[in-house]
Scaffold this active site. Sequence first.
Site, short mmCIF file in Angstrom:
data_model
loop_
_atom_site.label_atom_id
_atom_site.label_comp_id
_atom_site.label_asym_id
_atom_site.label_seq_id
_atom_site.Cartn_x
_atom_site.Cartn_y
_atom_site.Cartn_z
N MET A 243 0.86 -1.17 0.00
CA MET A 243 0.00 0.00 0.00
C MET A 243 0.90 1.23 0.00
SD MET A 243 -1.82 0.07 3.73
CE MET A 243 -0.96 -0.13 5.28
N ARG B 294 -3.82 -2.92 10.87
CA ARG B 294 -3.64 -2.54 12.27
C ARG B 294 -3.84 -3.73 13.20
NH1 ARG B 294 -6.42 3.51 11.73
NH2 ARG B 294 -4.48 4.50 11.02
N HIS C 232 4.39 2.36 12.57
CA HIS C 232 3.72 2.18 11.28
C HIS C 232 2.27 1.73 11.41
CE1 HIS C 232 5.21 -2.27 10.55
NE2 HIS C 232 4.65 -2.14 11.70
N GLU C 233 1.53 1.99 10.32
CA GLU C 233 0.07 1.80 10.25
C GLU C 233 -0.66 2.69 11.25
OE1 GLU C 233 -0.41 0.40 7.67
OE2 GLU C 233 1.40 -0.78 7.46
N GLY C 234 -0.13 3.88 11.49
CA GLY C 234 -0.76 4.82 12.40
C GLY C 234 -0.04 4.85 13.73
#
Length: 613
Positions: free
Chosen positions: A166, A321, A465-467
């Site tokens: 992504m 997540r 990562h991923e927020g």
Amino acid sequence: MTTGKTVLQRKLLPVLDFMLHDWLKVEELTSRNRFEEHSRETFDELLNAASEVAANKFEPAYRLSDEQEPYMADGEVVTPKESHLAFEAYRDLGILAASHDVEFGGMHLPRAVDLASRIIFAASGHNLVPAMLTDANASLLVEHGTETQKRVFAVPELAFRWTGTMCLSESQAGSSLADITTSAVPDGAGHESDPLGPRYRITGNKMWISGGEYDLTENIIHLVLAKIPHEDGTVDPSTKGISLFIVPKVLVDEESRLLERNDVTLVSLNHKLGHRGTPNAALTFGDGTHTPRGSRGAIGYLVGSPGDGLRQMFHMMNAARIEIGVAASSLGMAGFATALDYAKDRRQGRPRAATGKDSSQPQVPIIEHADVKRMLLAQKAYAEGGTALALYAARLLDDQSTGSPAEAERASVLLEILTPIVKSWPSEWCLEANSLAIQVLGGAGYTRDWPVEMYWRDQRLNMIHEGTHGIQALDLLGRKVRMDAGAHLGALGVEVRGTIDAAKRIGLRAEADALSGAWDELLVTTVQAWSTGDPAEALVNATPYLQGFGHVVAAWIHLDLAVAATHSDHSEAPGRIAAMKYFFAYELPRIGAWLGVVARREALCRDVNPDSL
């Protein structure tokens, strides 16, 4: 369930067995139509097969992939031979698509069992195969793509012939996706009639792309966020203008046959503290290095409607997540297994009696020392608590997709509020578990002769990562707990209260009362944080709120596990009670400090003069 041969597999498999069967009762899922061809035996067979591959192919390659970091050569990435062997073994096992429909190569496996298999691989060598992102990429296409896009792109990904990424971040934008500048313009006359989807030319740069380049696979399917300019050349400055595009590294036809190279170029690799076995790339799209079909710009195919990209991408990000929680917990488990085994074998010191130490006595294993037990109990509580939390989320995914309407609604609401915790709590506290594993090994833990320093380095990324932690905190306090006038928080409260009542019935009243008090404190804090209605005041301490919320949820999970353990003769049952008692004695009391600054809307971090820092 039989156990694997390595220290890690011997520790991991019984934990998963208890959590899946004695706690989550996954065998009950086989009464539902989707899972009717499965049984406990098929679940155990799959996890045993995963354990064998993980022990024989992943564990030996893990350290080597860290030491022999992927490197660039002639614009491509080169990975060690052992990484190829692990990738091929995972592909040949054929379980990436296990939870998907048969038409996509799946076997209708429950998500809870599927996630358990991923825990095994993540603990054994998480950076060896891009399974998480590839599955999330393909799942997004299955959900939002056309029938042709599903067949041409998703099916080869789920067969692990191709991998997926992504592509969100850009160097100037970071997590502020409204500021991305990658653009997409229609690719000439008839672009809307391309059988693979409306065809665009993509130009721009993307950063921090995990698996952005591999020599493990013949093609990589990039999902790219970009903005389509208006007719006057302007672009929407908000996230509403973001669209999503399929941009293959190598172009393909309608039968997934490889054609020419797309204009996707590897610019550089990021050299990370950890996760060194996974190439993390900076990519440029449409710089003219490759010119597919004679004109500049990477060819991309629109997914869904223009302007719908961010909503679609969140389908992938939410799945990712949960898997970050899996990765974090798995690394915690790997460190714990190593530290526990070391502590049982390493001899140092002697028992202390009332009259002092008796030097004539033999040295004892360090696991006999109280402080070492404390560190091991903490690791157990963090790593196994995180593992249980991730599996609980996966069980909710099964109810969301196959349960009754009431079960599906309950699962959706709980997933909404728990996802920030599933991602963030293991990321923070399994990092502490990995730090404690180093401490248990002492000086040996600080060397590369043991893997615990590698686990800590790999773990450190999961809070980012991923927020990031801060983003998860703002999402939780700023949105999730307030949704539907607090209905989502109330739904979680029903589950917590149910565990409290069950614990009281079996004699765990002290812990039940402690959890009840903690939950009440969390509710009061939530109201106090928003009592002025000013987001700037409420959210200034969102991260301490996340920490307090996460510890309350972890206490609930541990107590629920303990309730299940009292009704079980499983070998893991005593450990569940010990981990729960540690968490309630040493961890749950922490929440007062975190929630206190939230409740009084402490303004220090908002108002401090930057010149004072």
